[in-house]
Design a protein around this motif. Sequence first.
Motif, PDB file in Angstrom:
ATOM      1  N   ARG A  20      16.455 -61.941-103.743  1.00 37.87           N
ATOM      2  CA  ARG A  20      15.315 -61.996-103.225  1.00 37.87           C
ATOM      3  C   ARG A  20      14.948 -60.699-101.988  1.00 37.87           C
ATOM      4  NH1 ARG A  20      14.124 -65.672 -99.461  1.00 37.87           N
ATOM      5  NH2 ARG A  20      16.309 -65.904 -98.620  1.00 37.87           N
ATOM      6  N   PHE A  21      16.063 -60.035-101.357  1.00 39.68           N
ATOM      7  CA  PHE A  21      15.819 -59.073-100.371  1.00 39.68           C
ATOM      8  C   PHE A  21      16.688 -57.602-101.237  1.00 39.68           C
ATOM      9  CE2 PHE A  21      15.676 -61.339 -96.245  1.00 39.68           C
ATOM     10  CZ  PHE A  21      14.660 -62.441 -96.663  1.00 39.68           C
ATOM     11  N   THR A  22      15.724 -56.606-100.896  1.00 39.88           N
ATOM     12  CA  THR A  22      16.316 -55.319-101.075  1.00 39.88           C
ATOM     13  C   THR A  22      16.346 -54.442-100.157  1.00 39.88           C
ATOM     14  OG1 THR A  22      15.247 -55.781-103.516  1.00 39.88           O
ATOM     15  CG2 THR A  22      16.056 -53.381-103.014  1.00 39.88           C
ATOM     16  N   ILE A  23      17.742 -53.852 -99.861  1.00 36.93           N
ATOM     17  CA  ILE A  23      17.904 -52.834 -98.876  1.00 36.93           C
ATOM     18  C   ILE A  23      17.716 -51.226 -99.518  1.00 36.93           C
ATOM     19  CG2 ILE A  23      20.378 -52.892 -98.977  1.00 36.93           C
ATOM     20  CD1 ILE A  23      20.073 -52.342 -95.889  1.00 36.93           C
ATOM     21  N   LEU A  33      10.263 -54.263 -93.954  1.00 37.98           N
ATOM     22  CA  LEU A  33      10.769 -53.935 -92.855  1.00 37.98           C
ATOM     23  C   LEU A  33      11.216 -52.416 -92.734  1.00 37.98           C
ATOM     24  CD1 LEU A  33      12.833 -56.955 -91.596  1.00 37.98           C
ATOM     25  CD2 LEU A  33      10.364 -56.443 -90.996  1.00 37.98           C
ATOM     26  N   SER A  34      10.915 -51.565 -91.917  1.00 37.87           N
ATOM     27  CA  SER A  34      11.192 -50.384 -91.790  1.00 37.87           C
ATOM     28  C   SER A  34      12.092 -49.958 -90.480  1.00 37.87           C
ATOM     29  CB  SER A  34      10.170 -49.079 -91.865  1.00 37.87           C
ATOM     30  OG  SER A  34       9.569 -49.441 -92.987  1.00 37.87           O
ATOM     31  N   CYS A  35      13.153 -49.086 -90.513  1.00 38.82           N
ATOM     32  CA  CYS A  35      13.708 -48.852 -89.066  1.00 38.82           C
ATOM     33  C   CYS A  35      13.935 -47.316 -89.295  1.00 38.82           C
ATOM     34  CB  CYS A  35      15.079 -49.365 -89.140  1.00 38.82           C
ATOM     35  SG  CYS A  35      16.020 -49.106 -87.746  1.00 38.82           S
ATOM     36  N   LYS A  42      14.644 -39.033 -94.071  1.00 36.52           N
ATOM     37  CA  LYS A  42      13.906 -39.670 -93.201  1.00 36.52           C
ATOM     38  C   LYS A  42      14.845 -40.227 -92.140  1.00 36.52           C
ATOM     39  CE  LYS A  42       9.588 -39.751 -95.956  1.00 36.52           C
ATOM     40  NZ  LYS A  42       8.395 -40.760 -96.380  1.00 36.52           N
ATOM     41  N   ASN A  43      15.909 -40.366 -92.360  1.00 39.66           N
ATOM     42  CA  ASN A  43      16.934 -41.467 -91.584  1.00 39.66           C
ATOM     43  C   ASN A  43      16.334 -42.655 -91.447  1.00 39.66           C
ATOM     44  OD1 ASN A  43      18.506 -39.271 -91.110  1.00 39.66           O
ATOM     45  ND2 ASN A  43      17.831 -38.434 -89.156  1.00 39.66           N
ATOM     46  N   THR A  44      15.959 -43.176 -92.619  1.00 37.75           N
ATOM     47  CA  THR A  44      15.110 -44.376 -92.465  1.00 37.75           C
ATOM     48  C   THR A  44      15.785 -45.627 -93.385  1.00 37.75           C
ATOM     49  OG1 THR A  44      13.080 -43.414 -91.786  1.00 37.75           O
ATOM     50  CG2 THR A  44      12.788 -45.556 -92.771  1.00 37.75           C
ATOM     51  N   VAL A  45      15.870 -46.700 -92.816  1.00 38.78           N
ATOM     52  CA  VAL A  45      16.326 -47.736 -93.823  1.00 38.78           C
ATOM     53  C   VAL A  45      15.229 -48.775 -93.935  1.00 38.78           C
ATOM     54  CG1 VAL A  45      17.370 -49.278 -91.948  1.00 38.78           C
ATOM     55  CG2 VAL A  45      18.254 -49.619 -94.273  1.00 38.78           C
ATOM     56  N   TYR A  46      15.081 -49.477 -95.175  1.00 39.15           N
ATOM     57  CA  TYR A  46      13.908 -50.428 -95.435  1.00 39.15           C
ATOM     58  C   TYR A  46      14.615 -51.738 -95.901  1.00 39.15           C
ATOM     59  CZ  TYR A  46      11.443 -45.920 -95.782  1.00 39.15           C
ATOM     60  OH  TYR A  46      10.922 -44.653 -95.599  1.00 39.15           O
ATOM     61  N   LEU A  47      13.733 -52.835 -95.769  1.00 34.41           N
ATOM     62  CA  LEU A  47      14.425 -53.971 -96.096  1.00 34.41           C
ATOM     63  C   LEU A  47      13.266 -54.799 -96.851  1.00 34.41           C
ATOM     64  CD1 LEU A  47      16.672 -56.100 -96.406  1.00 34.41           C
ATOM     65  CD2 LEU A  47      15.568 -57.352 -94.487  1.00 34.41           C
TER      66      LEU A  47
END
Length: 120
Positions: A66-69, A20-22, A75-80
């Motif tokens: 399992r998940f990595t943030i 996921l990206s935000c 880019k002012n972006t957060v990923y999951l």
Amino acid sequence: QVQLVESGGGLVQAGGSLRLSCAASGSIFSINAMGWYRQAPGKQRELVAVITSAGSINYADSVKGRFTISRDNAKNTVYLQMNSLKPEDTAVYYCNVAVGFLLGNSRNYWGQGNQVTVLA
């Protein structure tokens, strides 16, 4: 005005992966914590993971390992990154971003939500 645009949800088999990206845009002076929440049908919204501007990270116990943030401050972006997905991970995933403004005030913003469905 600040906008958050999420992408990357979808349908996947158990054991699969999704990312996921935000991305945040608008009148942003600074960004503090960035996080991901999820809400399954009939359940309350819960924290999945959060990362501060200093890089400190917290995960819900259910997703640890399992998940990595991660975040890209340029880019002012957060990923999951979600690996080894389980059917119980099925939910609408929302990003949440704490935005600071030039006058010193701050406000939290929510993304539009992205459906993640994990098939058994």
